[in-house]
Motif scaffolding. Sequence first.
Motif, PDB file in Angstrom:
ATOM      1  N   TYR A  38      -2.415 -12.269   0.214  1.00  0.00           N
ATOM      2  CA  TYR A  38      -2.654 -11.120   1.083  1.00  0.00           C
ATOM      3  C   TYR A  38      -1.773  -9.942   0.679  1.00  0.00           C
ATOM      4  CZ  TYR A  38       1.535 -12.673   3.689  1.00  0.00           C
ATOM      5  OH  TYR A  38       2.804 -13.046   4.038  1.00  0.00           O
ATOM      6  N   THR A  39      -2.249  -8.753   1.041  1.00  0.00           N
ATOM      7  CA  THR A  39      -1.497  -7.528   0.761  1.00  0.00           C
ATOM      8  C   THR A  39      -1.277  -6.801   2.077  1.00  0.00           C
ATOM      9  OG1 THR A  39      -2.689  -7.372  -1.319  1.00  0.00           O
ATOM     10  CG2 THR A  39      -1.475  -5.425  -0.624  1.00  0.00           C
ATOM     11  N   THR A  75       2.949  -7.866  -1.358  1.00  0.00           N
ATOM     12  CA  THR A  75       1.788  -8.638  -1.785  1.00  0.00           C
ATOM     13  C   THR A  75       2.267 -10.077  -1.937  1.00  0.00           C
ATOM     14  OG1 THR A  75       1.119  -6.743  -3.113  1.00  0.00           O
ATOM     15  CG2 THR A  75      -0.082  -8.795  -3.460  1.00  0.00           C
ATOM     16  N   ALA A  76       1.549 -11.036  -1.344  1.00  0.00           N
ATOM     17  CA  ALA A  76       2.002 -12.421  -1.380  1.00  0.00           C
ATOM     18  C   ALA A  76       0.894 -13.340  -1.866  1.00  0.00           C
ATOM     19  CB  ALA A  76       2.466 -12.845   0.010  1.00  0.00           C
ATOM     20  N   ALA A 102      -2.636  -1.810  -4.782  1.00  0.00           N
ATOM     21  CA  ALA A 102      -1.871  -3.062  -4.649  1.00  0.00           C
ATOM     22  C   ALA A 102      -2.810  -4.197  -4.248  1.00  0.00           C
ATOM     23  CB  ALA A 102      -0.750  -2.898  -3.626  1.00  0.00           C
ATOM     24  N   HIS A 103      -3.709  -3.893  -3.318  1.00  0.00           N
ATOM     25  CA  HIS A 103      -4.679  -4.882  -2.855  1.00  0.00           C
ATOM     26  C   HIS A 103      -5.673  -5.249  -3.960  1.00  0.00           C
ATOM     27  CE1 HIS A 103      -8.653  -5.695  -0.870  1.00  0.00           C
ATOM     28  NE2 HIS A 103      -7.926  -6.636  -0.310  1.00  0.00           N
ATOM     29  N   ALA A 116       0.803  -1.221   0.000  1.00  0.00           N
ATOM     30  CA  ALA A 116       0.000   0.000   0.000  1.00  0.00           C
ATOM     31  C   ALA A 116       0.839   1.277   0.000  1.00  0.00           C
ATOM     32  CB  ALA A 116      -0.933  -0.012   1.212  1.00  0.00           C
ATOM     33  N   ILE A 117       2.075   1.180   0.535  1.00  0.00           N
ATOM     34  CA  ILE A 117       2.876   2.410   0.630  1.00  0.00           C
ATOM     35  C   ILE A 117       3.525   2.793  -0.707  1.00  0.00           C
ATOM     36  CG2 ILE A 117       3.373   2.096   3.088  1.00  0.00           C
ATOM     37  CD1 ILE A 117       6.144   1.066   2.361  1.00  0.00           C
TER      38      ILE A 117
END
Lengths: 424, 434
Positions: free
Chosen positions: B98-99, B104-105, B68-69, B47-48
């Motif tokens: 998940y983010t 992000t994975a 990103a999410h 997110a950053i």
Amino acid sequence: MISKTLKIADGVNIHYIRTEKFKSNIISFNFITQANNENVHLNAMIPLMLLRGCRNYPTQSEINKRLQYLYSGVIDTKNEKQGEFQVFGFDIDMLSDRFSNDTEITKESTELLCDIIFDPYFENGAFSEQYLENEKINLIDTIEAEINNKTKYSTSRCVEEMSKGTAFAVKRFGEVENVKKITPETLYEAYVKALSTIPAEIYVVGECDFEMIAQQFKERFASIKRNVVYPSFSQIKRKAEEVTEISEKQDVKQGKLCIGFRTGKNIQDGDHHIAQLFSEIFGASPTSKLFMNVREKMSLCYYCRSMISQRTGIMLVAAGIEFANKDIAQKAILEQLDAIKNGDISSEELENAKRSLKNSYMHVYDNPSAMQAWTLYRAISDNHDEPVDEAKRVEEATVEEIASFAKNITLDTVYFLKGEDENG
Amino acid sequence: MAEIVLKENKMLGEKYYSFKHKTGLDVYVFPKKMTTSYALFATKYGAIDNKFKLAGESEYTEVPDGIAHFLEHKMFECEGGVDAFELYAKTGASANAYTSNAMTAYLFSSTEKFYESLEILLDFVTHPYFTETTVQKEQGIIGQEIRMYDDHPGARLEKGLLQAMYKYNKMRIDVAGTVESIAQIDADVLYKCYNTFYNLRNMVLVVCGDIEVVGVEKICDKILKEAPNQEIIRAYDDENEPTEVYEKRAECELSVSKPIFAIGIKDMDISNDPEQRMKKAYAMNILNDILFSQSSEFYNELYERNLISHDLSYAFEHTKRCSFNQISSESQNPEKVYEFFVAYIKKMQQRGIDREDFELAKRTIYASCIKSFDSTEDIANNMVYNLFDGADILDAPDIISSIDFEYVSLLLSSMFKEEYYAMSVVNPIGKEQK
């Protein structure tokens, strides 16, 4: 999974689930009794009070320093509802002895756990009044905090409505009013009653000196005169009569829909894997009908899932939705159920569900707590199948078996939590 | 065949192999005799990272919050309308993603057909497919996810705390964005972010389980294509972030039974050396345990006065991009807890910590570090989190052993100052202000 079982007192068994996979060992001590409103709050209070202090370590701070010394041993109190049963006690997680060269971690941790269970801190022959007042406030807070998680709150409200007047509806911590009435004396009576009449199952998971642990518990029980009262099974309601609609209002941004069904069967009726397979196909996986349709196609929600309780035979479908979408979501959910009832299950869906379910069964072997919980909760229902047995049985299941399971499912209750400003 | 490096920790009895794949991807294989194997394919993009450019570009690109999410959700949709979950259904793997703020994975766990599942993972994450219709559909789903968190006390508490502590740091941004920000997302901007951050040189693959290096490399060879060697430049715009907190309080109202609070302690002293960061993180865990655990005076006094509930949690987050300590619980009177906290820390700073308490806390942290190597899932997740911060989990036990009393005492005096404290409170609706 169990490699050894010893009966160490009347109605008390200790089981060894031996596995070399882990760097820690666990002991799980479980009292198992019938849930009822007279005792549930007292039984819930027992572990909380015992963990406040024992004769050798009279304060919470001293117990915790002892645990730190034993390489961050963690003792958790436990109080769960499994259908009509209440399971309460302690779980302890201990670092394996091979990581210390100055402490017998397993032996000394077992001693501490036994001290906590069998040798409490008493003032004038009863529990400390001050500790109890403290714990009453905390337990009441815990009960009242159930409102904080709206998803859980709405599902437990639905189950409560569906089980009124039965042991299934008893709340796991009991009622606030009853907690307020607990006194050092009534709690002491409940404690003595637990030690002398309630059956207990103890599990040791890991690689350690099981005989030594069993011996310690045996010695502690030796001085107690046991007169065991076994809990009995309750009848489940197999079919819904009419549909109950409930809606409640709170200041929330998202509506919580929870639909309760009766499946007509619980784990004792056998073929629990069919119920689980049905659930995979219906709403428990990301390729289920609910996920693919209600979420992915219709974009109605972030989550929409089904779950079946093994003791009550109740199935819940839960979804977080816009308030205005309640009817359309409910209709979509029921349509997917009807599809399965009509045998609309592709061979691909069936094979997918089998693989996914087998995968989650086999996962159990990689987590000591999951192994213990699986064994205990099956044993409560007189079912001793291991995950690997269930995985094999899943292979054989057919579309017809699943459709016929689905056909017996009846709609019982529709619960909806909505915002304060919503109409209706 | 790539050059394979072995890293081992004999005391733990654990090791892993790593290699740089010819496409530019760093791969880590952590063998573990478990029933379940776990794979995690992650990009250093969270997110950053909402303002960025590639080396050579003159202008920064700024994108809406929550992208990103959003991208994570959209990656699951493959060309031809197939969902990645449907592909996994063929192998039985349980998949998810998940983010967070910084990464992000994409992950799966499986008990059979591991290599087939790995192929699916690498394939769908390297093949984006977005259209305007599919983007719109996702706006509805994520809109409901955001609503869910709006009603979630823990999520609101955390958000309030970060926004109180930081004035500029992008930890202020909600990972999921807002209903308004995600409405601005379209396919073009998704491709722009994808092409920037889903470069294999900005990603890692970590697998843990009963797995062989050769098998993993073979799948990488089959699926992955060489990534262009491009440097990503990220603008965090937080050079002026003050050492003190931005606001002392963040409050909101929700339908909860009693107030929930989190005290945050901002920390702007972040080393450039990953090993130093790891040392500080564990030392702070030890200090937190001394100060706030269930054997501490802090916990017991507040507990006996019924000012906190049974569960008091504390955690220190410490990476290159952000560092803060937090203590949270429920309380009828968070302001009283805050006052007590301030006075308690002052007292402890004057008195100093006890050597015996230090030894006990150190044992605790050492043991929980060892126990974290009992699950393939925990290992893989911890590994990625640390790798992205330049650290190595197999170094942890030795780093913990090296922490001494003096270092922890020093942290007690340097980390806790009133201007670093903020508190976030979630109040029940209609609660009278005291």
